[in-house]
Motif scaffolding. Structure first.
Motif, PDB file in Angstrom:
ATOM      1  N   ASP A 257      39.610  29.959  47.686  1.00 27.58           N
ATOM      2  CA  ASP A 257      38.687  29.919  46.655  1.00 27.58           C
ATOM      3  C   ASP A 257      39.106  29.856  45.554  1.00 27.58           C
ATOM      4  N   ALA A 258      38.657  29.732  44.314  1.00 31.13           N
ATOM      5  CA  ALA A 258      39.094  29.991  43.141  1.00 31.13           C
ATOM      6  C   ALA A 258      39.697  31.096  42.715  1.00 31.13           C
ATOM      7  N   GLU A 259      39.583  32.258  43.163  1.00 28.44           N
ATOM      8  CA  GLU A 259      40.388  33.552  43.249  1.00 28.44           C
ATOM      9  C   GLU A 259      41.456  33.792  44.307  1.00 28.44           C
ATOM     10  N   ARG A 261      41.338  33.635  47.371  1.00 24.22           N
ATOM     11  CA  ARG A 261      40.916  34.373  48.654  1.00 24.22           C
ATOM     12  C   ARG A 261      40.617  33.444  49.594  1.00 24.22           C
ATOM     13  N   THR A 263      39.404  31.174  52.750  1.00 19.60           N
ATOM     14  CA  THR A 263      37.942  31.110  52.924  1.00 19.60           C
ATOM     15  C   THR A 263      37.772  30.541  54.239  1.00 19.60           C
TER      16      THR A 263
END
Length: 965
Positions: A257-259, A261, A263
């Motif tokens: 994801d954008a951070e 992480r 997924t």
């Protein structure tokens, strides 16, 4: 997110009011300034502006962020509702105005996303919210709202939509699974590739789609991707819903994801069936190209643009008398300096191919070879940019051809004395000279033809295409030879065997043409007589039983070699005897001729139609399966059943057909015919006017054949073969002048196995090469043993299989064998059937000439039973013709066999060949052959084939005379 930003904007208002009530004026003012600053700062961070429209005074107030969003200088803009609408995209303006006015009328808030048209043509997307406040009597007083720049969100959304469309439209499978390995995304490409709908797969574990190849369990692959964040690429095989498997390539990647992480996991799977097919096709073509390169008789060279050798084929290395490895890293013109370098450079410069004909060259390292002549082509191979990447250099050594053409200018002494007609023309084909034989053969005198062209001899039997091929051969190859029809001075036409050569001058241009031809009318008449007597039905003109049998054997041999099928159709006319008995044989004969034509109309190119006799016909369908055989059978039934007008009468006749298939129903011609006959009689028993296939499956015969094949593989190593020898007797002196070596096989269990059973099987399985070599070695060894014993040895004839002559080094094998046994080449005679000789005329002629040059003698075995052109006989260095015993057996009882035998003997005499008759068993046969002029005989009349130890008496000086007169 947008709700949070709106709350930020509104929250500062009550805070500021509270501070105004609780603090002293100065502190309150400072607090308000801080509050306004924080509000502006929050709006700028969130890209969110606020506005207020006083509906009573018509005044519009914007926050600083609104001006930034609308990209307007506050000093140059007079804010009003109308001015605001003017900034809205024209396509959205009416919708925005309607939404605002509807919210006022409905006394509700509104929210809308619309576009702004910037002065430079750019488009922004904004989201507006508005709330209107009213007086106690319901009049709208003011509207308060926010403006949020959502351009980046909109662009992201558009990209996501496009990406989703791409994912859905791609032919590849795109799968997304969560960290637990359950499938969350399943695109249309996946549905097409695997056969499962999305609702069948989504939510299922990825293990429902296992790769068939051992590339690791799906669970292990997921752990590598999830635990090690590794991108895994591999090829495997997928399993479709319908059960079929197919090759696939997979790329499995982690999703973040954008951070950053993890997924989930994505997999892109591609069906590589077509790619694998193309890859296999490419590999096959590359293999073919490599085979052509390696085994071509032409010299092939690949050079780089600087003329360095990249590759040479074995033919080029042999022509240069070097090893292939010697050319590696060498430059062509450093190795072979030549004035042709400027041609090579011009080809590189112009990127155009060049062709040279009969170009002279002297090998600097081999001066003893003298001047050699070469036809060669130089072709540039361009890269993607149009630059020369390689040069393909192909050459043919034409030195012998040039020498032969030069010798034509030196034949003046033989010119006047040859029995062949010779004419010489200039470069424009104007006749300069002819020899006396030309005058005798054509009837023209030298004075009558001088200055004219050979067109005066044209018979009218050859079309323009024939002469175009003739001249094309002269222009490109420098010579032409073949059969041609010429016209005599008195008008009659005659066949000739003619050769024409172009004589080249020092500059390579044609200066003269030399034509040599001989009248082959006698050969043609003899050939036509023998062929007619042997192979044709005099009523229908179709091939007869003998021709059919020979052709069937040929096609079966070809089918066995090429692994193809043959369909044999036996056709018998129903109740034909009634027509003969009631209407007469003349009517029956005419009807048979019409039936023969209709049968031929139903067959195709390569098929064979013959008349067995009476009302029975046979059709061989080459390269045919059961489906085609049934289609042709139906066509023949329909065609024959049509009314036929014969002698003013309309007759209707129907056929019954039986069909057998090679190799399914039988492995030899006799069994194939029996199977088709049985099927035909079965068709008659079913009511006639139909066809039936032979239905018996392979049984005891096939089992016996398999056992024989297995035993044949062991027979040579087990020493089960023996050579028997049959004496060959000179007719005029009754003396032994030769022996024929005949192979015999004594099986340890079944006893003697006839050659006709195991020789075809040996040829089919390839064992014939080993057996044939053993026969040659044993015959030579036995000759040497007789010689060492002081016996008077005579030439030994050995039968050859045509497969042995397919080996290019066969002449060298024979030479080495004779040398090793210290035998003169004339003591070995090789026998070939005429069918084997005619299989590949050009190659066979070259092979026999090589052996002939080494002193080996040749005979054509079983002459008269094959299918050949007598016009080719003079091309082979043959010493003898052996008349097949099938003609000798009834030579004193059947006039047609006697006529054929006389014709063969007469033909051999014309060709200066010896004649040997096989199968002589009676004194009457011997007397007939002696009167007919036969040279040699062999058969039971003198001796059966006997073992080597029984031949010693024949070879003793006292036993050399074997006279039974």
């Amino acid at each position: 997110m947008d709700y949070l930003i709106l709350a930020l904007g509104v929250a500062f208002v009550p805070i500021a009011l509270a501070y105004g009530l609780l603090l002293k004026p100065k502190r309150a003012e400072a607090a308000l300034r801080r509050s306004a600053f924080h509000l502006r700062e929050a709006q700028q961070v969130a890209n969110l502006g606020s506005w207020e429209l006083d509906l009573v005074q018509g005044r519009l107030e914007w926050s600083d962020q609104v001006f930034r969003i609308f990209e307007i200088d506050p000093e140059r803009f007079e804010a009003s509702y109308e001015a605001f609408l003017a900034l809205v995209h024209p396509d959205d303006r009416e919708r925005v105005d309607a939404a605002y006015r509807r919210s006022i009328a409905d006394r509700g808030s509104y929210e809308i996303v619309h576009r702004l048209l910037m002065p430079d043509g750019r488009v922004k997307h904004v989201r507006e919210r508005c709330q209107t406040f009213y007086s106690e009597d319901g009049r709208p007083l003011r509207s308060v709202g926010t403006v949020w720049d959502v351009t980046s969100f909109h662009e992201t959304e558009e990209k996501l939509h496009r990406l989703a469309a791409i994912v859905e439209s791609t032919g590849d499978t795109v799968i997304v699974s969560d960290l637990q390995g359950r499938i969350r995304t399943w695109n249309k490409g996946a549905e097409r590739m695997w056969g499962y709908a999305a609702e069948e797969i989504i939510g299922q574990p990825v293990t429902v789609l296992p790769p068939l190849a051992k590339q690791g369990e799906p669970g292990q692959i997921l752990r590598r991707v999830i635990d090690e964040h590794e991108v895994v690429r591999f090829e495997s095989r997928g399993l479709h819903k319908d059960g079929r498997d197919f090759p696939i390539s997979l790329t499995v990647s982690p999703l973040f994801d954008a951070e950053n992480r993890l997924t989930g996991v994505s997999a892109i799977i591609r069906d590589i069936t077509e790619m694998e097919r193309l890859k296999a096709t490419l590999q096959e073509r590359l293999k073919l190209v490599e085979m052509v390169f390696q085994y071509s008789v032409s010299c092939l060279v690949v050079l780089d643009p600087q003329f360095n050798f990249i590759r040479v084929n074995p033919a080029y290395a042999r022509a240069c008398r070097r090893d292939v490895a010697e050319f590696e890293g060498r430059n062509h013109f450093e190795l072979y300096p030549s004035d042709a370098r400027f041609i090579f450079e011009e080809v590189v410069r112009t990127r155009r191919p060049f062709e040279a004909v009969a170009r002279p060259f002297t090998f600097p390292d081999q001066p003893e070879r003298g001047v050699t002549y070469w036809d060669w082509n130089l072709v540039p191979v361009l890269d993607g940019k149009g630059e020369v990447e390689y040069l393909l250099f192909s050459l043919i050594d034409v030195t012998d051809r040039q020498k032969a053409m030069a010798q034509l200018r030196l034949i003046e002494t033989a010119f006047q004395h040859t029995r062949d007609a010779v004419l010489i023309t200039d470069a424009r084909a104007r006749i300069l000279r002819v020899n006396p034989a030309f005058e005798t053969i054509t009837g023209y005198t030298a004075g009558e033809v001088a200055g004219r062209t050979p067109r005066m001899l044209q018979s009218g039997r050859h079309d323009g295409a024939f002469y175009r091929r003739f001249w094309r051969a002269l222009e490109t190859e420098g010579h032409w030879s073949g059969e041609i029809w010429n016209r005599h001075r008195d008008g009659h036409i005659f066949p000739a065997w003619q050769s024409v050569s172009a004589v080249k001058g020092p500059d390579g241009s044609t200066t003269h043409y030399v034509s040599i031809f001989t009248d082959i009318s006698e050969f043609k008449r003899a050939e036509a007589q023998i062929r007619y007597l042997s192979y044709h039905d005099d009523l229908t003109g179709l091939p007869n039983r003998a021709y059919f049998q020979a052709r069937l054997d040929q096609l079966i041999e070809a089918a066995a070699r090429d692994r193809k099928q043959i369909a044999l159709v036996v056709l018998d006319l129903d109740r034909f005897k009634t027509i003969n008995d009631s209407l007469g044989h003349s009517v029956g004969d005419e009807l048979l001729c019409q039936v023969a034509e209709r049968i031929q109309d139903c067959t195709g190119q390569g098929d064979f139609v013959a008349r067995q006799g009476g009302d029975e016909f046979v059709v061989i369908l080459a390269d045919s399966d059961a489906v085609r055989a049934a289609r042709v059978a139906n066509a023949m039934i329909s065609a024959i059943a049509k009314p036929a007008v014969v002698g003013g009468r309309t007759l209707i006749v129907t056929p019954s057909l039986g069909i057998s298939l090679y190799p399914h129903d039988a492995g030899d011609s006799e069994s194939l015919i029996k199977s088709a006959d049985a099927a035909m009689y079965h068709a008659k028993s079913l009511g006639r006017n139909t066809y039936q296939f032979f239905s018996a499956e392979m049984s005891a015969v096939a089992s016996e054949r398999l056992a024989l094949e297995n035993a044949l593989h062991q027979a040579l190593s087990n020493g089960e073969f023996r050579l028997y020898y049959q004496p060959q007797i000179e007719v005029c002196s009754r003396r032994l002048i030769g022996l024929e070596a005949l192979i015999r096989w004594r099986h340890p269990e079944v006893g003697w196995v006839p050659p006709l059973r195991f020789i075809p099987l040996a040829e089919e399985t390839g064992i014939i090469h080993r057996i044939g070599r053993w026969v040659l070695e044993e015959a030579c060894r036995q000759q040497r043993e007789w010689q060492a014993a002081g016996l008077c040895i005579v030439p030994v004839a050995v039968n050859l299989s045509p497969l042995q002559l397919q080996k290019d080094d066969f002449p060298e094998q024979v030479e080495a064998l004779l040398s090793g046994c210290r035998l003169a080449p004339g003591l070995l005679e090789l026998e070939l059937t005429e069918t084997a000789v005619m299989r590949d005329v050009g190659r066979m002629s070259d092979m026999l000439r090589k052996l002939k040059e080494r002193g080996t003698r040749f005979s054509i075995d079983d002459f008269g039973t094959g299918y050949s052109s007598l016009g080719y006989l003079n091309r082979f260095p043959v010493d003898k013709l052996k008349i097949d015993q099938s003609f000798i057996r009834d030579v004193t009882r059947r006039e047609d066999h006697a006529a054929i035998t006389r014709a063969i003997i007469a033909l051999a005499k014309q060709l200066h060949l010896k004649v040997v008759a096989e199968g002589v068993e009676t004194a009457e046969q011997l007397e007939f052959l002696e009167r007919a002029g036969c040279d040699e005989v062999q058969g039971f009349y003198f001796s059966r084939p006997v073992p080597a130890d029984e031949i010693a008496g024949w070879l003793s000086r006292e036993g050399a005379v074997q006279d039974r007169r």
